[in-house]
Design an enzyme around this catalytic site. Structure first.
Site, PDB file in Angstrom:
ATOM      1  NE  ARG A  32      -3.811   0.628   2.002  1.00 11.92           N
ATOM      2  CZ  ARG A  32      -5.031   0.699   2.555  1.00 11.92           C
ATOM      3  NH1 ARG A  32      -5.226   1.401   3.649  1.00 11.92           N
ATOM      4  NH2 ARG A  32      -6.050   0.075   2.004  1.00 11.92           N
TER       5      ARG A  32
ATOM      6  CG  HIS B 149      -8.357   0.245  -2.716  1.00 16.01           C
ATOM      7  ND1 HIS B 149      -7.553  -0.831  -2.399  1.00 16.01           N
ATOM      8  CD2 HIS B 149      -9.053   0.528  -1.573  1.00 16.01           C
ATOM      9  CE1 HIS B 149      -7.759  -1.180  -1.139  1.00 16.01           C
ATOM     10  NE2 HIS B 149      -8.657  -0.377  -0.619  1.00 16.01           N
TER      11      HIS B 149
ATOM     12  CD  GLN C  12     -13.036  -1.960  -0.574  1.00 11.51           C
ATOM     13  OE1 GLN C  12     -12.203  -1.881   0.324  1.00 11.51           O
ATOM     14  NE2 GLN C  12     -14.207  -2.546  -0.394  1.00 11.51           N
TER      15      GLN C  12
ATOM     16  CG  ASP D 220     -13.591   6.318  -0.967  1.00 15.15           C
ATOM     17  OD1 ASP D 220     -13.528   6.036   0.243  1.00 15.15           O
ATOM     18  OD2 ASP D 220     -12.568   6.449  -1.686  1.00 15.15           O
TER      19      ASP D 220
ATOM     20  CB  CYS E 109     -13.990   1.052   0.138  1.00 17.79           C
ATOM     21  SG  CYS E 109     -13.325   2.715   0.335  1.00 17.79           S
TER      22      CYS E 109
ATOM     23  NE  ARG F  15     -10.038  -5.185   0.597  1.00 17.67           N
ATOM     24  CZ  ARG F  15      -9.312  -4.182   1.109  1.00 17.67           C
ATOM     25  NH1 ARG F  15      -9.911  -3.150   1.662  1.00 17.67           N
ATOM     26  NH2 ARG F  15      -7.988  -4.169   1.030  1.00 17.67           N
TER      27      ARG F  15
HETATM   28  N1   CP Z   1     -11.157  -0.178   2.570  1.00 18.06           N
HETATM   29  C1   CP Z   1      -9.897  -0.228   3.002  1.00 18.06           C
HETATM   30  O1   CP Z   1      -8.941  -0.429   2.247  1.00 18.06           O
HETATM   31  O2   CP Z   1      -9.753  -0.059   4.361  1.00 18.06           O
HETATM   32  P1   CP Z   1      -8.400   0.151   5.143  1.00 18.06           P
HETATM   33  O3   CP Z   1      -7.831   1.487   4.719  1.00 18.06           O
HETATM   34  O4   CP Z   1      -8.779   0.135   6.593  1.00 18.06           O
HETATM   35  O5   CP Z   1      -7.442  -0.950   4.799  1.00 18.06           O
HETATM   36  N1  NVA Z   2      -9.962   6.771  -1.220  1.00 18.77           N
HETATM   37  C1  NVA Z   2      -9.597   6.292   0.098  1.00 18.77           C
HETATM   38  C2  NVA Z   2      -9.791   4.818   0.197  1.00 18.77           C
HETATM   39  C3  NVA Z   2      -9.526   4.252   1.564  1.00 18.77           C
HETATM   40  C4  NVA Z   2      -9.647   2.756   1.627  1.00 18.77           C
HETATM   41  C5  NVA Z   2      -8.163   6.653   0.393  1.00 18.77           C
HETATM   42  O1  NVA Z   2      -7.308   6.517  -0.490  1.00 18.77           O
HETATM   43  O2  NVA Z   2      -7.883   7.108   1.500  1.00 18.77           O
END
Ligand code: CP
Ligand code: NVA
Length: 290
Positions: free
Chosen positions: A83, A110, A113, A206, A246, A274
């Site tokens: 990530r 992402h 997700q 989101d 998400c 997930r």
């Molecule tokens: N939806 C998602 O990726 O959640 P986290 O940021 O908690 O991993």
């Molecule tokens: N768009 C959000 C998604 C979190 C899972 C972010 O990048 O923070």
């Protein structure tokens, strides 16, 4: 892959591609709850061991190049999950590693997700092709981009609604349209959230402030104010429409509590999926695709 995810949900320990245990590197340059626990639990359930690296704990980035890291990890790990911020970093990791690399969120995409969301919609609605899903809010963020590509791939009609200033990247819209032309799906962009949601099978939003954008919070809350998912907006969708997010969710901003905590919301199934979808992804990358 969604069939595999459904099977792993029914029979969680039926595939053991990481038996040994083999290890998987799971890097976080940004915070996480779902991604961290679902990968840790999923890697263990596939017979493996997750080596979780929190922001700032490895040499990666500040002290050692991505390509050197990729070469070292390929000698010890069976899988790399990362990530991060700039998507280019993931591409460099993938270009220099000999094991599968999984994007567990970048500034641009992402995809994990999306797999969980598709699994959730399929559980609720049956087959995906021909269904209409509307994503409302920050159309320029990682989720907006991934809904375009992922849902078009599934043969769905994906509608995205956001302000003119925050539309998806032009090259990603073009890619999604190309994909949709081969799957029978479609891609439509809206600035009016009410028009976008009309007759939809699924309504999705989101956060308006993604990780890394915290300094722009006040400005963003003002820009996206008209894109909040309220019971009134949900009423424009099909009566049996479902709501997805998400998570993490901000009930004072992008979604009203009556929606996310109401009967149309499937966000807890979505979060659980997930785990199953990522196990399917890992099993497919390690074994099922070979
Ligand atoms: N939806 C998602 O990726 O959640 P986290 O940021 O908690 O991993
Ligand atoms: N768009 C959000 C998604 C979190 C899972 C972010 O990048 O923070």
């Amino acid at each position: 892959m969604l069939d595999l995810a459904a099977r792993l949900k029914r029979e969680p320990y039926s595939l053991r591609p990481l038996e040994g245990p083999q290890s998987a590197a799971v890097f976080f340059d940004k915070t996480s709850t779902r991604t961290r626990f679902s990968f840790a639990a999923g890697i263990a359930a596939l017979g493996g061991n997750a080596v979780i690296v929190n922001p700032g704990e490895a040499q990666l980035g500040a002290k050692e190049s991505i390509s050197d890291t990729a070469k070292v990890l390929s000698r010890m790990m069976s899988l790399i999950v990362w990530r991060t911020f700039a998507h280019a970093g993931l591409e460099e990791m993938a270009a220099n590693s000999t094991v599968p690399d999984i994007n567990s969120l970048s500034d641009d995409f992402h995809p994990c997700q999306i797999l969980a969301d598709l699994q959730t919609i399929r559980e609720q609605k049956g087959e995906l092709p021909g269904l209409t899903a509307t994503y409302v809010g920050d159309a320029a963020n990682n989720m907006g981009h991934s809904y375009l590509l992922g849902f078009a791939t599934a043969g769905m009609h994906i509608r995205v609604a956001g302000p003119e200033t925050h539309m998806p990247r032009a090259d990603i819209i073009a890619d999604a349209k190309k994909i949709a032309a081969t799957t029978g799906g479609s891609v439509t962009l809206f600035t009016d959230p009410v028009a976008a949601v009309q007759g939809a099978d699924a309504v999705i939003t989101d956060t308006w402030v993604s990780m890394g954008q915290e300094a722009e919070k006040a400005e963003r809350v003002a820009i996206f104010g008209d894109y909040r998912v309220t019971p009134q907006l949900m009423a424009e969708a099909k009566p049996d429409a479902i709501f997805l997010h998400c998570l993490p969710a901000y009930r004072e901003f992008e979604v009203a509590p009556e929606v996310i905590d109401g009967p149309q919301s499937v966000v807890w199934d979505e979060a659980e999926n997930r785990l199953h979808a990522q196990k399917a992804l890992m099993a497919w990358l390690l074994k099922e695709s070979k």
